[in-house]
Design a protein around this motif. Structure first.
Motif, PDB file in Angstrom:
ATOM      1  N   LEU A 232      45.847  68.970 -46.216  1.00 46.83           N
ATOM      2  CA  LEU A 232      44.472  69.290 -45.832  1.00 46.83           C
ATOM      3  C   LEU A 232      43.926  70.226 -46.911  1.00 46.83           C
ATOM      4  N   THR A 233      42.717  69.980 -47.370  1.00 46.08           N
ATOM      5  CA  THR A 233      42.154  70.768 -48.457  1.00 46.08           C
ATOM      6  C   THR A 233      40.802  71.349 -48.065  1.00 46.08           C
TER       7      THR A 233
ATOM      8  N   VAL B 292      49.005  77.387 -47.782  1.00 48.72           N
ATOM      9  CA  VAL B 292      49.539  77.995 -46.567  1.00 48.72           C
ATOM     10  C   VAL B 292      50.080  76.857 -45.704  1.00 48.72           C
ATOM     11  N   LEU B 293      51.115  77.152 -44.929  1.00 50.14           N
ATOM     12  CA  LEU B 293      51.729  76.139 -44.074  1.00 50.14           C
ATOM     13  C   LEU B 293      51.396  76.400 -42.614  1.00 50.14           C
ATOM     14  N   ASP B 294      51.056  75.338 -41.901  1.00 49.08           N
ATOM     15  CA  ASP B 294      50.824  75.505 -40.469  1.00 49.08           C
ATOM     16  C   ASP B 294      52.177  75.572 -39.754  1.00 49.08           C
ATOM     17  N   PRO B 295      52.206  75.806 -38.444  1.00 54.14           N
ATOM     18  CA  PRO B 295      53.480  75.972 -37.738  1.00 54.14           C
ATOM     19  C   PRO B 295      54.426  74.772 -37.848  1.00 54.14           C
ATOM     20  N   ASP B 296      53.884  73.586 -38.168  1.00 52.80           N
ATOM     21  CA  ASP B 296      54.711  72.391 -38.299  1.00 52.80           C
ATOM     22  C   ASP B 296      55.088  72.085 -39.745  1.00 52.80           C
ATOM     23  N   GLY B 297      54.714  72.987 -40.655  1.00 50.76           N
ATOM     24  CA  GLY B 297      55.044  72.787 -42.060  1.00 50.76           C
ATOM     25  C   GLY B 297      54.039  71.964 -42.833  1.00 50.76           C
ATOM     26  N   ASN B 298      52.905  71.618 -42.225  1.00 48.60           N
ATOM     27  CA  ASN B 298      51.858  70.886 -42.932  1.00 48.60           C
ATOM     28  C   ASN B 298      51.178  71.812 -43.929  1.00 48.60           C
ATOM     29  N   ALA B 299      50.987  71.314 -45.134  1.00 47.86           N
ATOM     30  CA  ALA B 299      50.378  72.115 -46.185  1.00 47.86           C
ATOM     31  C   ALA B 299      48.855  72.098 -46.083  1.00 47.86           C
ATOM     32  N   ILE B 300      48.267  73.277 -46.265  1.00 51.48           N
ATOM     33  CA  ILE B 300      46.816  73.430 -46.307  1.00 51.48           C
ATOM     34  C   ILE B 300      46.495  74.120 -47.630  1.00 51.48           C
ATOM     35  N   LEU B 301      45.787  73.401 -48.483  1.00 54.85           N
ATOM     36  CA  LEU B 301      45.391  73.896 -49.784  1.00 54.85           C
ATOM     37  C   LEU B 301      44.020  74.548 -49.686  1.00 54.85           C
ATOM     38  N   ILE B 302      43.921  75.805 -50.075  1.00 50.52           N
ATOM     39  CA  ILE B 302      42.630  76.496 -50.175  1.00 50.52           C
ATOM     40  C   ILE B 302      42.353  76.572 -51.669  1.00 50.52           C
ATOM     41  N   ASP B 303      41.413  75.777 -52.142  1.00 49.52           N
ATOM     42  CA  ASP B 303      41.221  75.539 -53.576  1.00 49.52           C
ATOM     43  C   ASP B 303      39.778  75.835 -53.975  1.00 49.52           C
ATOM     44  N   GLN B 304      39.569  77.005 -54.534  1.00 52.85           N
ATOM     45  CA  GLN B 304      38.221  77.447 -54.940  1.00 52.85           C
ATOM     46  C   GLN B 304      37.999  77.126 -56.405  1.00 52.85           C
ATOM     47  N   HIS B 305      36.917  76.430 -56.699  1.00 49.03           N
ATOM     48  CA  HIS B 305      36.603  75.996 -58.068  1.00 49.03           C
ATOM     49  C   HIS B 305      35.569  76.868 -58.772  1.00 49.03           C
ATOM     50  N   ILE B 306      34.999  77.833 -58.049  1.00 50.72           N
ATOM     51  CA  ILE B 306      33.942  78.645 -58.671  1.00 50.72           C
ATOM     52  C   ILE B 306      34.388  80.092 -58.788  1.00 50.72           C
TER      53      ILE B 306
ATOM     54  N   PHE C 261      35.635  70.251 -46.797  1.00 50.92           N
ATOM     55  CA  PHE C 261      36.927  69.815 -46.277  1.00 50.92           C
ATOM     56  C   PHE C 261      37.222  68.405 -46.758  1.00 50.92           C
ATOM     57  N   SER C 262      38.476  68.166 -47.113  1.00 57.79           N
ATOM     58  CA  SER C 262      38.935  66.810 -47.419  1.00 57.79           C
ATOM     59  C   SER C 262      40.401  66.690 -47.066  1.00 57.79           C
ATOM     60  N   VAL C 263      40.830  65.458 -46.939  1.00 62.71           N
ATOM     61  CA  VAL C 263      42.244  65.162 -46.788  1.00 62.71           C
ATOM     62  C   VAL C 263      42.716  64.653 -48.140  1.00 62.71           C
ATOM     63  N   SER C 264      43.760  65.265 -48.669  1.00 64.63           N
ATOM     64  CA  SER C 264      44.343  64.846 -49.942  1.00 64.63           C
ATOM     65  C   SER C 264      45.566  64.006 -49.632  1.00 64.63           C
ATOM     66  N   LEU C 265      45.514  62.731 -50.010  1.00 65.99           N
ATOM     67  CA  LEU C 265      46.580  61.801 -49.697  1.00 65.99           C
ATOM     68  C   LEU C 265      47.491  61.577 -50.895  1.00 65.99           C
ATOM     69  N   ALA C 266      48.780  61.664 -50.667  1.00 66.38           N
ATOM     70  CA  ALA C 266      49.771  61.320 -51.686  1.00 66.38           C
ATOM     71  C   ALA C 266      49.952  59.809 -51.612  1.00 66.38           C
ATOM     72  N   VAL C 267      49.429  59.095 -52.608  1.00 65.45           N
ATOM     73  CA  VAL C 267      49.459  57.627 -52.578  1.00 65.45           C
ATOM     74  C   VAL C 267      50.480  57.082 -53.570  1.00 65.45           C
ATOM     75  N   LYS C 268      50.979  55.892 -53.279  1.00 68.29           N
ATOM     76  CA  LYS C 268      51.972  55.247 -54.146  1.00 68.29           C
ATOM     77  C   LYS C 268      51.314  54.422 -55.243  1.00 68.29           C
ATOM     78  N   ASP C 269      50.165  53.835 -54.936  1.00 73.48           N
ATOM     79  CA  ASP C 269      49.460  52.969 -55.888  1.00 73.48           C
ATOM     80  C   ASP C 269      47.971  53.286 -55.775  1.00 73.48           C
ATOM     81  N   ILE C 270      47.471  54.050 -56.719  1.00 67.16           N
ATOM     82  CA  ILE C 270      46.084  54.527 -56.609  1.00 67.16           C
ATOM     83  C   ILE C 270      45.074  53.381 -56.639  1.00 67.16           C
TER      84      ILE C 270
END
Length: 123
Positions: free
Chosen positions: A60-61, A109-123, A6-15
């Protein structure tokens, strides 16, 4: 449901500023490239992704098949199985994957409030 790391993916303005901020909190770069405007930072078992210009909102990832150190797990639920389960529960999807494929894939997938949840499989 075994969702993996699990991780939180943040959209940042200045990395660079975000990297410095999270380093001050005790995080260090785990993977990524600042030149490509993404970093995954780690503090013990906590993961935070910093992404500049890749998406608008924080996400959320989950990474099926990986533990918090990006090691492959022997026992995990494939991303297609997770998607099938959520479809049966009438979840709202922002993106989907082809259930007939195998290997790496991701959906949102979106939760009931529209928050995005990324299910991202790398293998």
């Amino acid at each position: 449901m075994k969702l993996g790391a699990f991780s939180v993916s943040l959209a940042v303005k200045d990395i660079k500023a975000s990297k410095e901020f999270y380093e001050n909190l005790g995080f260090s770069v785990f993977v990524g490239e600042i030149g490509r405007k993404y970093l995954i930072m780690k503090n013990q078992s906590t993961l935070i992704g910093l992404f500049q210009g890749m998406f608008e909102n924080n996400i959320l990832t989950f990474n099926p098949g990986w533990d918090q150190d990006a090691n492959t797990l022997e026992d995990y639920d494939d991303v297609r199985k997770i998607q099938k389960h959520l479809k049966a529960k009438n979840a709202t999807f922002a993106s989907e994957i082809d259930a007939a494929d195998s290997g790496p894939a991701s959906f949102v997938v979106l939760d009931p409030d529209g928050n995005a949840i990324l299910i991202d499989q790398h293998i």
